[in-house]
Design a protein around this motif. Structure first.
Motif, PDB file in Angstrom:
ATOM      1  N   THR A 110       7.912  44.995  16.354  1.00  0.00           N
ATOM      2  CA  THR A 110       8.037  45.628  17.663  1.00  0.00           C
ATOM      3  C   THR A 110       7.145  46.864  17.726  1.00  0.00           C
ATOM      4  O   THR A 110       6.369  47.048  18.671  1.00  0.00           O
ATOM      5  CB  THR A 110       9.513  45.975  17.942  1.00  0.00           C
ATOM      6  OG1 THR A 110      10.291  44.792  17.768  1.00  0.00           O
ATOM      7  CG2 THR A 110       9.702  46.489  19.356  1.00  0.00           C
ATOM      8  N   ARG A 137      13.655  52.846  19.851  1.00  0.00           N
ATOM      9  CA  ARG A 137      14.615  51.999  19.118  1.00  0.00           C
ATOM     10  C   ARG A 137      15.581  52.944  18.408  1.00  0.00           C
ATOM     11  O   ARG A 137      15.152  53.889  17.751  1.00  0.00           O
ATOM     12  CB  ARG A 137      13.907  51.128  18.092  1.00  0.00           C
ATOM     13  CG  ARG A 137      14.885  50.468  17.139  1.00  0.00           C
ATOM     14  CD  ARG A 137      14.257  49.465  16.249  1.00  0.00           C
ATOM     15  NE  ARG A 137      13.878  48.264  16.973  1.00  0.00           N
ATOM     16  CZ  ARG A 137      13.411  47.169  16.395  1.00  0.00           C
ATOM     17  NH1 ARG A 137      13.240  47.126  15.091  1.00  0.00           N
ATOM     18  NH2 ARG A 137      13.085  46.105  17.117  1.00  0.00           N
ATOM     19  N   HIS A 142      17.594  44.015  23.680  1.00  0.00           N
ATOM     20  CA  HIS A 142      16.211  44.069  23.173  1.00  0.00           C
ATOM     21  C   HIS A 142      15.335  43.324  24.191  1.00  0.00           C
ATOM     22  O   HIS A 142      14.804  42.254  23.895  1.00  0.00           O
ATOM     23  CB  HIS A 142      16.172  43.419  21.784  1.00  0.00           C
ATOM     24  CG  HIS A 142      14.932  43.689  20.992  1.00  0.00           C
ATOM     25  ND1 HIS A 142      13.798  44.274  21.517  1.00  0.00           N
ATOM     26  CD2 HIS A 142      14.649  43.441  19.678  1.00  0.00           C
ATOM     27  CE1 HIS A 142      12.878  44.368  20.562  1.00  0.00           C
ATOM     28  NE2 HIS A 142      13.375  43.878  19.446  1.00  0.00           N
ATOM     29  N   GLN A 192      11.711  41.883  23.526  1.00  0.00           N
ATOM     30  CA  GLN A 192      11.724  40.697  22.659  1.00  0.00           C
ATOM     31  C   GLN A 192      12.020  39.458  23.505  1.00  0.00           C
ATOM     32  O   GLN A 192      11.390  38.410  23.342  1.00  0.00           O
ATOM     33  CB  GLN A 192      12.784  40.863  21.568  1.00  0.00           C
ATOM     34  CG  GLN A 192      12.972  39.639  20.684  1.00  0.00           C
ATOM     35  CD  GLN A 192      11.816  39.419  19.718  1.00  0.00           C
ATOM     36  OE1 GLN A 192      11.303  40.373  19.128  1.00  0.00           O
ATOM     37  NE2 GLN A 192      11.399  38.172  19.533  1.00  0.00           N
ATOM     38  N   ARG A 201      21.091  41.745  18.895  1.00  0.00           N
ATOM     39  CA  ARG A 201      20.726  42.187  20.259  1.00  0.00           C
ATOM     40  C   ARG A 201      19.711  41.256  20.911  1.00  0.00           C
ATOM     41  O   ARG A 201      19.659  41.131  22.124  1.00  0.00           O
ATOM     42  CB  ARG A 201      20.196  43.615  20.191  1.00  0.00           C
ATOM     43  CG  ARG A 201      19.036  43.794  19.199  1.00  0.00           C
ATOM     44  CD  ARG A 201      18.837  45.255  18.876  1.00  0.00           C
ATOM     45  NE  ARG A 201      17.824  45.467  17.854  1.00  0.00           N
ATOM     46  CZ  ARG A 201      17.697  46.612  17.183  1.00  0.00           C
ATOM     47  NH1 ARG A 201      18.491  47.621  17.415  1.00  0.00           N
ATOM     48  NH2 ARG A 201      16.736  46.744  16.278  1.00  0.00           N
ATOM     49  N   THR A 202      18.895  40.566  20.088  1.00  0.00           N
ATOM     50  CA  THR A 202      17.893  39.675  20.704  1.00  0.00           C
ATOM     51  C   THR A 202      18.583  38.562  21.492  1.00  0.00           C
ATOM     52  O   THR A 202      18.141  38.215  22.588  1.00  0.00           O
ATOM     53  CB  THR A 202      16.967  39.047  19.644  1.00  0.00           C
ATOM     54  OG1 THR A 202      17.752  38.259  18.747  1.00  0.00           O
ATOM     55  CG2 THR A 202      16.208  40.102  18.860  1.00  0.00           C
ATOM     56  N   ARG A 227      18.936  36.384  12.178  1.00  0.00           N
ATOM     57  CA  ARG A 227      19.386  36.949  10.899  1.00  0.00           C
ATOM     58  C   ARG A 227      20.809  37.503  11.067  1.00  0.00           C
ATOM     59  O   ARG A 227      21.143  38.053  12.111  1.00  0.00           O
ATOM     60  CB  ARG A 227      18.415  38.097  10.574  1.00  0.00           C
ATOM     61  CG  ARG A 227      18.722  38.947   9.388  1.00  0.00           C
ATOM     62  CD  ARG A 227      17.598  39.993   9.226  1.00  0.00           C
ATOM     63  NE  ARG A 227      17.625  41.018  10.261  1.00  0.00           N
ATOM     64  CZ  ARG A 227      18.317  42.158  10.199  1.00  0.00           C
ATOM     65  NH1 ARG A 227      19.017  42.436   9.135  1.00  0.00           N
ATOM     66  NH2 ARG A 227      18.290  43.035  11.193  1.00  0.00           N
ATOM     67  N   GLN A 230      23.077  40.364  10.839  1.00  0.00           N
ATOM     68  CA  GLN A 230      22.650  41.777  10.918  1.00  0.00           C
ATOM     69  C   GLN A 230      23.443  42.647   9.937  1.00  0.00           C
ATOM     70  O   GLN A 230      24.353  43.391  10.329  1.00  0.00           O
ATOM     71  CB  GLN A 230      22.837  42.289  12.351  1.00  0.00           C
ATOM     72  CG  GLN A 230      22.208  41.396  13.420  1.00  0.00           C
ATOM     73  CD  GLN A 230      20.725  41.659  13.582  1.00  0.00           C
ATOM     74  OE1 GLN A 230      20.325  42.748  13.971  1.00  0.00           O
ATOM     75  NE2 GLN A 230      19.892  40.663  13.290  1.00  0.00           N
ATOM     76  N   PRO A 277      13.306  35.801  15.876  1.00  0.00           N
ATOM     77  CA  PRO A 277      12.644  37.071  16.215  1.00  0.00           C
ATOM     78  C   PRO A 277      12.018  37.728  14.983  1.00  0.00           C
ATOM     79  O   PRO A 277      11.163  38.609  15.126  1.00  0.00           O
ATOM     80  CB  PRO A 277      13.779  37.938  16.776  1.00  0.00           C
ATOM     81  CG  PRO A 277      15.045  37.350  16.224  1.00  0.00           C
ATOM     82  CD  PRO A 277      14.772  35.876  16.048  1.00  0.00           C
ATOM     83  N   LEU A 278      12.446  37.291  13.796  1.00  0.00           N
ATOM     84  CA  LEU A 278      12.020  37.862  12.512  1.00  0.00           C
ATOM     85  C   LEU A 278      12.487  39.321  12.437  1.00  0.00           C
ATOM     86  O   LEU A 278      12.626  39.949  13.466  1.00  0.00           O
ATOM     87  CB  LEU A 278      10.500  37.744  12.327  1.00  0.00           C
ATOM     88  CG  LEU A 278       9.922  36.316  12.385  1.00  0.00           C
ATOM     89  CD1 LEU A 278       8.397  36.362  12.213  1.00  0.00           C
ATOM     90  CD2 LEU A 278      10.550  35.418  11.318  1.00  0.00           C
ATOM     91  N   PRO A 279      12.775  39.888  11.286  1.00  0.00           N
ATOM     92  CA  PRO A 279      12.561  39.293   9.978  1.00  0.00           C
ATOM     93  C   PRO A 279      13.593  38.215   9.639  1.00  0.00           C
ATOM     94  O   PRO A 279      14.753  38.331   9.992  1.00  0.00           O
ATOM     95  CB  PRO A 279      12.741  40.492   9.033  1.00  0.00           C
ATOM     96  CG  PRO A 279      13.691  41.404   9.762  1.00  0.00           C
ATOM     97  CD  PRO A 279      13.352  41.240  11.210  1.00  0.00           C
TER      98      PRO A 279
HETATM   99  C1  NCD Z   1      14.994  42.003  15.738  1.00  0.00           C
HETATM  100  C2  NCD Z   1      15.690  43.319  16.053  1.00  0.00           C
HETATM  101  O1  NCD Z   1      15.209  44.378  15.641  1.00  0.00           O
HETATM  102  O2  NCD Z   1      16.684  43.232  16.744  1.00  0.00           O
HETATM  103  N1  NCD Z   1      13.710  42.174  15.217  1.00  0.00           N
HETATM  104  C3  NCD Z   1      12.649  42.255  16.092  1.00  0.00           C
HETATM  105  O3  NCD Z   1      12.560  43.158  16.881  1.00  0.00           O
HETATM  106  N2  NCD Z   1      11.742  41.271  16.056  1.00  0.00           N
HETATM  107  C4  NCD Z   1      15.811  41.053  14.954  1.00  0.00           C
HETATM  108  C5  NCD Z   1      16.418  41.487  13.654  1.00  0.00           C
HETATM  109  O4  NCD Z   1      16.257  42.613  13.191  1.00  0.00           O
HETATM  110  O5  NCD Z   1      17.079  40.637  13.046  1.00  0.00           O
END
Ligand code: NCD
Length: 307
Positions: A56, A105, A133, A136, A165-166, A226, A228, A264-266
């Motif tokens: 991001t 953020r 988010h 994203q 949040r994504t 992922r 969290q 969305p990674l990681p």
């Molecule tokens: C995500 C986030 O920060 O919410 N990452 C991102 O912005 N691509 C997803 C995550 O951290 O698992």
């Protein structure tokens, strides 16, 4: 076209507004790949990241540079006056006078909205705790539109739907496109009830299950997240669900030809590296699409011209 608005939550967006961002991103994509563009020359974007970030932060920075603008980076909180006890409100007031827009953020839900109340310039929410988010989501929608289709979409959101949040932001946007959504999570990490109620209120078709295998062959898009870890109040609770889902090549038997797997990674362990070489894996391309989409947003928010 957008005016000097903030980007805090997908709930503030109409489908037409989203489409206009995606259309502009499409036309800017060649510049995201290295073409020359000076639409934001002389403009400054401030980056305030109070939580770790790779994609991001760097894709916002890349987007700004590809448009000929510059970035200011607050750096780690320990290196700024936050460490002396300065409030977020004061920090935002000050940096808002230096920059043309702020990306924030922060681990606290609602922090971006709070920042917007003190900022003289647009605030972009790059993740507020387990809240939202939205930028994203815009790149997720762009990916789906390009690599699959937003029409008659069947999508499964998989993993940590409670703290992720994504997926909160994405669910709101998918409702605008009439998607059929399957929520796949461990029982303790289900999508929060208020979001499910909002989706139901919009007439969205939503199914809920804990069993990924029962839905993987039915969907066009698998959106994997992922667990969290950093948001669990109790580390033991994390270890109980950490390995809930792992998608390997064997999980993909019988899936649709055109299935795309997004993330969305990681990623940690939820997608095996062997999946990366299958035609379904879209997550690295998806992370690149963050650049044209963030270019489009920045141009709409702080560009002087609409060409
Ligand atoms: C995500 C986030 O920060 O919410 N990452 C991102 O912005 N691509 C997803 C995550 O951290 O698992």
């Amino acid at each position: 076209m957008f005016g000097k608005r903030h980007v805090l939550s997908m709930r503030d967006f109409s489908r037409e507004e989203i489409d206009s961002v995606l259309d502009l991103a499409e036309s800017l994509e060649p510049y995201a790949r290295g073409g020359r563009c000076d639409a934001l020359s002389g403009k400054i974007l401030a980056l305030l990241f109070f939580e770790p970030s790779t994609r991001t932060r760097l894709s916002f920075e890349t987007a700004m540079m590809r448009l000929g603008g510059k970035t200011l980076n607050l750096g780690p909180a320990e290196g700024s006056a936050i460490a002396k006890g300065e409030s977020l409100a004061d920090t935002i007031r000050v940096i808002g006078a230096y920059a043309d827009a702020l990306v924030i953020r922060h681990p606290k839900e609602g922090s971006a909205r709070l920042a917007s109340q003190f900022s003289p310039v647009p605030v972009l929410n790059a993740g507020d705790g387990a809240g939202h988010h939205p930028t994203q989501t815009l790149l997720d929608l762009y990916t789906i539109r390009k690599e699959s289709s937003l029409e008659d979409l069947k999508i499964a959101l998989v993993g940590d739907l409670k703290y992720g949040r994504t997926v909160h932001s994405l669910a709101y946007a998918l409702a605008l496109y009439g998607a059929e959504i399957t929520l796949v999570s461990p029982p303790s990490l289900e999508m929060p009830a208020p979001i499910k109620a909002d989706l139901a209120g919009k007439g969205t078709r939503v199914r809920e299950t804990h069993d990924l295998d029962s839905v993987i062959r039915d969907v066009d898009v698998l959106y994997v997240t992922r667990i969290q870890r950093e948001r669990f109040p109790d580390p033991y609770e994390y270890t109980k669900v950490a390995k809930s889902y792992r998608i390997g090549p064997e999980s993909l038997a019988g899936v649709q030809e055109g299935l795309i797997i997004m993330h969305p990674l990681p990623r940690v362990e939820e997608i095996a590296p062997e999946v990366d070489d299958t035609r379904h894996a879209l997550y690295f391309k998806q992370s690149f699409y963050g650049v044209p989409v963030r270019m489009a947003l920045l141009k709409m928010l702080i560009g002087d011209r609409l060409d």
